[in-house]
Structures are given as C-alpha cells and as structure tokens.
Design an enzyme around this catalytic site. Structure first.
Site, PDB file in Angstrom:
ATOM      1  N   GLU A 213      -0.297  -7.628   5.132  1.00 40.37           N
ATOM      2  CA  GLU A 213      -0.023  -8.249   4.729  1.00 40.37           C
ATOM      3  C   GLU A 213       1.406  -8.636   4.272  1.00 40.37           C
ATOM      4  OE1 GLU A 213      -1.769  -6.851   1.289  1.00 40.37           O
ATOM      5  OE2 GLU A 213      -3.603  -6.449   1.058  1.00 40.37           O
ATOM      6  N   GLU A 314     -10.495  -5.708   3.539  1.00 46.22           N
ATOM      7  CA  GLU A 314     -10.160  -5.322   2.396  1.00 46.22           C
ATOM      8  C   GLU A 314     -11.681  -6.188   1.964  1.00 46.22           C
ATOM      9  OE1 GLU A 314      -6.787  -4.347   0.550  1.00 46.22           O
ATOM     10  OE2 GLU A 314      -6.056  -3.640   2.841  1.00 46.22           O
TER      11      GLU A 314
END
Length: 323
Positions: A213, A314
């Site tokens: 991320e 995720e």
C-alpha cells in the site's frame, strides 16, 4: 482476507491445475498460474496493529490522555523500551499463530498465506524504537507451511519513513518514505534480505510483495513506478520465477497499466477491496454495494486479461467501519 487470481474458463468455472507426481513445483512455479489462489493474511504477527491484537495495546488504556497512547508498533515499542518490547513481542511471535492454525487452513481449502513483515526485521537502526528478531519465527512458519502444503507470499508491509502514514506501515502519521533517498535505499536493502530469505525457501515461497500500500495520495505515481522498477531488478537478480507482486497504490483498475512495465515477467497486481472507509460508500444500500463489486470485477478481469494477473490480497464483506 481471502485472495483469488482472476482466472477462469469460458464457462465461468474456476480453472485449476494439479501438478503430476513427477512435476516439481519448486522448479515449475508457473503451474500455479492456472490455480486460483485461495488465501488468508497472517496479519498482526510480525507487524502489530491494534485492531488485530488489541490485547497488546490494552495495557496503555490507563494513560489518561488518549492522544498519548500507543497506536502502532513504533509507539508501542517506544512506550515500553526495547527490552520489555522484545519480551512481549517474542511471546506474541511465539504464540499468536500456531501450526494448528495452518493445518486448519489447509484442511478448509486454503492454499496460500500472505505474511506481512516490517522492514525492521531486516534493516533496523539504533535510533528506531522497533526490535528485530522476527526472522527465526518467520522461518518456523515457513516450515509449518511446507509441512501442511501451503504456499507463501512474503509481504514487505512497512517501509522506513512510512509509505502511507497508516498504522499498517508500523508508524502512523505524516509519511516521509520518498522524501529521503536513504529511506528508499533501506527499503531496497530490506527487500533484498527478504527476497534472499524467500529464495532459501523457494519450494514454499511463491510470491514477493515488494511493498504494501504505497499511497498515490502521498506520492506521485511516477515516483512509485520508479521504485517498482528498481525493486523488480533487485528481485529478478535473486529469483527468476517467484511472483513479483505490486500494490495498486489505490488507483482504480482502469489506471493500473500506469504502474506496470512492459518488460516484467511473472508479475501480479495486488488490490485491496474494502467498502467501508468512505462516507459515501458506507451510506449506500446493499444493492449498490453488490453492483460496485460486479462493476469492479469486470474492470479487474479486463486488466487481468490484457496486462498481468490480479490478486485480491485483502478484502472484507463489512460495509461499515465499526472501529
């Protein structure tokens, strides 16, 4: 978290490939290309987050001023000091995930686990409050994965200076990762050491996620791509067949091509799908949530067919942020 490759037959059934007895996945990782990845994150072990292991942070609830309470691994370690932080974290590493957990995953049909690790497991300076010592516990986990038949993705989850300013980077606050070339060099050093660890377990480790991320809201996409290309050269200098995995930087699927270089091989895009961290998304009804998923699936499928494979590394079915 569950993850799947967006790979299917024309009939819509999931494609699958089972290696024959004389095919060694150690040297034939491409055999996994036609097998949907069904995985879980082994989160909150080697990079602690309050919502995953709140009991580690409950000891600070007596601090009257809420703004002074630890909120991430950096402030957790700083508050305790290295000796006590190491004692508590070693107990946590030793007990939070067990062999029995991995056996249960394998028995339920899971075939892949993602292991997030902070950079400080591989590159720690004396002026940082973090503690190291995670690697022996990571290797124990890899041994268990080998025993039960799970494949592993090692994920560099936090970078020096923080790549996104979230607690999942190890340090919440204003990110400084790309403000200093020294941070990038340390990230690449940690990535090299993690990749060499993976290469020592290459019958088990099938993927290297070079960084979790990095945020396009914090850094220009061109700068992130420059890092991705440096990381690709580093990883490919160590292993040729392990999946090289990048994060989408929170761009939408129609923009992902800007993050991919044409010369990359055996690469995967990692995307994280949540429908809870936005006021508008939280406000919509169930039908609209479902429609969003359907539309995203079409866009992801198109990218998967035209560029590189996609893994949903995720996701959550929750539609409200209850934290």
């Amino acid at each position: 978290m569950a993850a799947s490759l967006f790979d299917s037959t024309e009939s819509g059934e999931e494609a699958a490939a089972t290696p024959s007895a004389d095919e060694d996945p150690h040297t034939n990782k491409n055999l996994f290309d036609a097998t949907p990845i069904r995985g879980v994150n082994i989160g909150g072990v080697f990079l602690i987050e309050p919502f995953i292991r709140p009991s580690l942070f409950d000891q600070f609830l007596a601090i009257g001023n809420e703004t002074e309470r630890p909120v991430d691994e950096w402030t957790f370690s700083a508050a305790l000091g290295k000796e006590e932080a190491r004692r508590q974290l070693e107990q946590h590493w030793d007990t939070f995930v067990t062999r029995e957990h991995l056996e249960a995953m394998a028995e339920s049909g899971i075939n892949w686990i993602r292991i997030p690790i902070g950079y400080w497991a591989f590159n720690l300076t004396q002026d940082e409050p973090f503690v190291d010592g995670q690697v022996p516990y990571v290797e124990r986990l890899l041994g268990w994965a080998r025993d039960v038949g799970l494949k592993v993705e090692l994920d560099l989850h936090g970078a020096p200076g923080s790549q996104n300013g979230y607690d999942n980077s190890g340090r919440r606050g204003t990110p400084k990762w790309l403000l200093d070339r020294g941070n990038v060099d340390r990230t690449l050093d940690a990535l090299e050491k993690m990749t060499r660890l993976a290469a020592d377990w290459d019958d088990v480790v099938y993927g290297i996620q070079i960084l979790n991320e990095p945020s396009r809201w914090k850094w220009p996409v061109a700068d992130i791509l420059e890092f991705y290309n440096e990381a690709y050269d580093l990883v490919r200098g160590i292993t040729q067949d392990m999946y090289f995995m990048i994060h989408d930087t929170f761009l939408g699927p129609t923009e992902w091509a800007t993050l991919v270089s044409a010369n990359w091989t055996h690469a995967l895009m990692d995307t994280h799908i949540y429908q809870m961290f936005d006021n508008y998304i939280v406000s919509i009804n169930e039908t609209m949530h479902i429609d969003m998923v359907a539309e995203m699936t079409k866009d992801i499928g198109a990218f998967d067919r035209e560029h590189i494979g996609v893994v949903v590394g995720e996701f959550s079915a929750a539609t409200h942020d209850c934290t």
